[in-house]
Scaffold this motif. Structure first.
Motif, PDB file in Angstrom:
ATOM      1  N   LEU A 135      23.098 -28.097 -31.746  1.00 33.12           N
ATOM      2  CA  LEU A 135      21.751 -28.258 -31.202  1.00 33.12           C
ATOM      3  C   LEU A 135      21.033 -29.397 -31.912  1.00 33.12           C
ATOM      4  O   LEU A 135      21.291 -29.682 -33.084  1.00 33.12           O
ATOM      5  N   GLY A 136      20.144 -30.039 -31.193  1.00 36.34           N
ATOM      6  CA  GLY A 136      19.254 -31.016 -31.813  1.00 36.34           C
ATOM      7  C   GLY A 136      18.107 -30.286 -32.488  1.00 36.34           C
ATOM      8  O   GLY A 136      17.673 -29.235 -32.005  1.00 36.34           O
ATOM      9  N   HIS A 137      17.616 -30.829 -33.588  1.00 36.04           N
ATOM     10  CA  HIS A 137      16.509 -30.197 -34.307  1.00 36.04           C
ATOM     11  C   HIS A 137      15.375 -29.821 -33.351  1.00 36.04           C
ATOM     12  O   HIS A 137      14.821 -28.729 -33.422  1.00 36.04           O
ATOM     13  N   ARG A 138      15.062 -30.722 -32.415  1.00 36.03           N
ATOM     14  CA  ARG A 138      13.911 -30.465 -31.534  1.00 36.03           C
ATOM     15  C   ARG A 138      14.142 -29.278 -30.598  1.00 36.03           C
ATOM     16  O   ARG A 138      13.195 -28.761 -30.004  1.00 36.03           O
ATOM     17  N   GLU A 139      15.427 -28.859 -30.450  1.00 32.98           N
ATOM     18  CA  GLU A 139      15.734 -27.748 -29.542  1.00 32.98           C
ATOM     19  C   GLU A 139      15.546 -26.373 -30.188  1.00 32.98           C
ATOM     20  O   GLU A 139      15.664 -25.354 -29.503  1.00 32.98           O
ATOM     21  N   LEU A 140      15.301 -26.327 -31.497  1.00 31.96           N
ATOM     22  CA  LEU A 140      15.241 -25.040 -32.194  1.00 31.96           C
ATOM     23  C   LEU A 140      13.833 -24.458 -32.152  1.00 31.96           C
ATOM     24  O   LEU A 140      12.886 -25.062 -32.660  1.00 31.96           O
ATOM     25  N   GLU A 141      13.752 -23.256 -31.620  1.00 27.53           N
ATOM     26  CA  GLU A 141      12.469 -22.554 -31.593  1.00 27.53           C
ATOM     27  C   GLU A 141      12.064 -22.147 -33.001  1.00 27.53           C
ATOM     28  O   GLU A 141      12.874 -21.638 -33.765  1.00 27.53           O
ATOM     29  N   GLY A 142      10.826 -22.383 -33.340  1.00 21.57           N
ATOM     30  CA  GLY A 142      10.336 -22.009 -34.658  1.00 21.57           C
ATOM     31  C   GLY A 142      10.283 -23.186 -35.617  1.00 21.57           C
ATOM     32  O   GLY A 142       9.693 -23.093 -36.684  1.00 21.57           O
ATOM     33  N   THR A 143      10.903 -24.299 -35.219  1.00 19.63           N
ATOM     34  CA  THR A 143      10.809 -25.512 -36.042  1.00 19.63           C
ATOM     35  C   THR A 143      10.721 -26.761 -35.166  1.00 19.63           C
ATOM     36  O   THR A 143       9.825 -27.574 -35.339  1.00 19.63           O
ATOM     37  N   GLY A 144      11.624 -26.895 -34.177  1.00 12.97           N
ATOM     38  CA  GLY A 144      11.528 -28.003 -33.229  1.00 12.97           C
ATOM     39  C   GLY A 144      10.349 -27.804 -32.300  1.00 12.97           C
ATOM     40  O   GLY A 144       9.625 -28.731 -31.950  1.00 12.97           O
ATOM     41  N   SER A 145      10.176 -26.555 -31.903  1.00  8.66           N
ATOM     42  CA  SER A 145       9.009 -26.167 -31.109  1.00  8.66           C
ATOM     43  C   SER A 145       8.474 -24.854 -31.681  1.00  8.66           C
ATOM     44  O   SER A 145       9.223 -24.082 -32.287  1.00  8.66           O
ATOM     45  N   VAL A 146       7.179 -24.633 -31.518  1.00  5.49           N
ATOM     46  CA  VAL A 146       6.565 -23.412 -32.043  1.00  5.49           C
ATOM     47  C   VAL A 146       5.640 -22.812 -30.985  1.00  5.49           C
ATOM     48  O   VAL A 146       5.064 -23.532 -30.174  1.00  5.49           O
ATOM     49  N   ALA A 147       5.519 -21.489 -31.013  1.00  8.56           N
ATOM     50  CA  ALA A 147       4.597 -20.818 -30.101  1.00  8.56           C
ATOM     51  C   ALA A 147       3.178 -20.945 -30.640  1.00  8.56           C
ATOM     52  O   ALA A 147       2.937 -20.747 -31.826  1.00  8.56           O
ATOM     53  N   SER A 148       2.265 -21.331 -29.750  1.00  6.80           N
ATOM     54  CA  SER A 148       0.860 -21.444 -30.146  1.00  6.80           C
ATOM     55  C   SER A 148      -0.008 -21.005 -28.985  1.00  6.80           C
ATOM     56  O   SER A 148       0.065 -21.587 -27.906  1.00  6.80           O
ATOM     57  N   GLU A 149      -0.779 -19.947 -29.170  1.00 11.46           N
ATOM     58  CA  GLU A 149      -1.670 -19.409 -28.139  1.00 11.46           C
ATOM     59  C   GLU A 149      -0.939 -19.206 -26.822  1.00 11.46           C
ATOM     60  O   GLU A 149      -1.429 -19.586 -25.754  1.00 11.46           O
ATOM     61  N   GLY A 150       0.273 -18.649 -26.919  1.00 12.64           N
ATOM     62  CA  GLY A 150       1.031 -18.299 -25.717  1.00 12.64           C
ATOM     63  C   GLY A 150       1.818 -19.442 -25.107  1.00 12.64           C
ATOM     64  O   GLY A 150       2.514 -19.251 -24.117  1.00 12.64           O
TER      65      GLY A 150
END
Ligand SMILES: [Zn+2]
Length: 187
Positions: A135-150
């Motif tokens: 996986l690419g770093h940007r594909e990882l939930e919790g670091t590449g992407s994060v949940a914010s206000e739903g």
């Protein structure tokens, strides 16, 4: 072709005692880039083990287990048992492969991307995994992407938006089934 893997793990700078993890928990290989102009593995290790954007006290080790130079030279930077700080909540389960690449709109050199794909192929083969676990770093939930206000908010572009990860995974899959395999060997 044979690609030689140069183990420099014993000579790279460290900062205190590295954290350890269980090999059995590793199930992911993550592709990164330095995102810095011309940084090689030594400059990257010095940056990570000194005060930096990850920690004001410095990280215990370089963040990546492997490093791929623009000309395709491969380095092992850490044993897999070392828990390095590269992907936050994934650090227990992920091996980091970093390309010395600035992540501009210009893609990395073919030599570098092909060497990175061969290395990732060798790693997933050795661990009994497949290219879907690259996986690419940007594909990882919790670091590449994060949940914010739903909503999911993209936080990272790493390893660079000019690298299309599905295409990279196809390169990894091709290397896995190549006659002779990916061909990465200890130097
Ligand atoms: Zn990254």
């Amino acid at each position: 072709m044979i690609r030689w893997l140069h183990d420099i793990s014993s000579v790279l700078p460290t900062n205190g005692e590295p954290e350890r993890r269980k090999l059995a928990g590793i199930d992911t290989v993550v592709l990164h880039c330095t995102a810095m102009p011309d940084w090689n593995v030594w400059e990257t290790a010095r940056y990570h083990t000194g005060p930096n954007h990850i920690s004001p006290d410095g990280c215990p080790t370089i963040a990546y287990a492997y490093f791929v130079e623009p000309d395709g030279i491969l380095y092992r930077c850490l044993p897999h048992e070392t828990r390095a700080w590269h992907v936050g909540p994934w650090n227990d389960r992920a091996i980091g492969v970093c390309m010395g690449y600035e992540a501009t709109e210009i893609p990395p050199p073919d030599e570098q991307l092909e060497a990175a794909a061969d290395l990732c192929a060798q790693l997933v083969l050795d661990m009994g995994l497949d290219e879907r676990r690259v996986l690419g770093h940007r594909e990882l939930e919790g670091t590449g992407s994060v949940a914010s206000e739903g909503h999911m908010v993209q936080r990272k572009e790493c390893p660079g938006m000019s690298i299309e990860m599905d295409r990279f995974r196809r390169m990894v899959a091709d290397a896995m089934v190549r006659p002779g395999g990916p061909g990465v060997r200890e130097a």
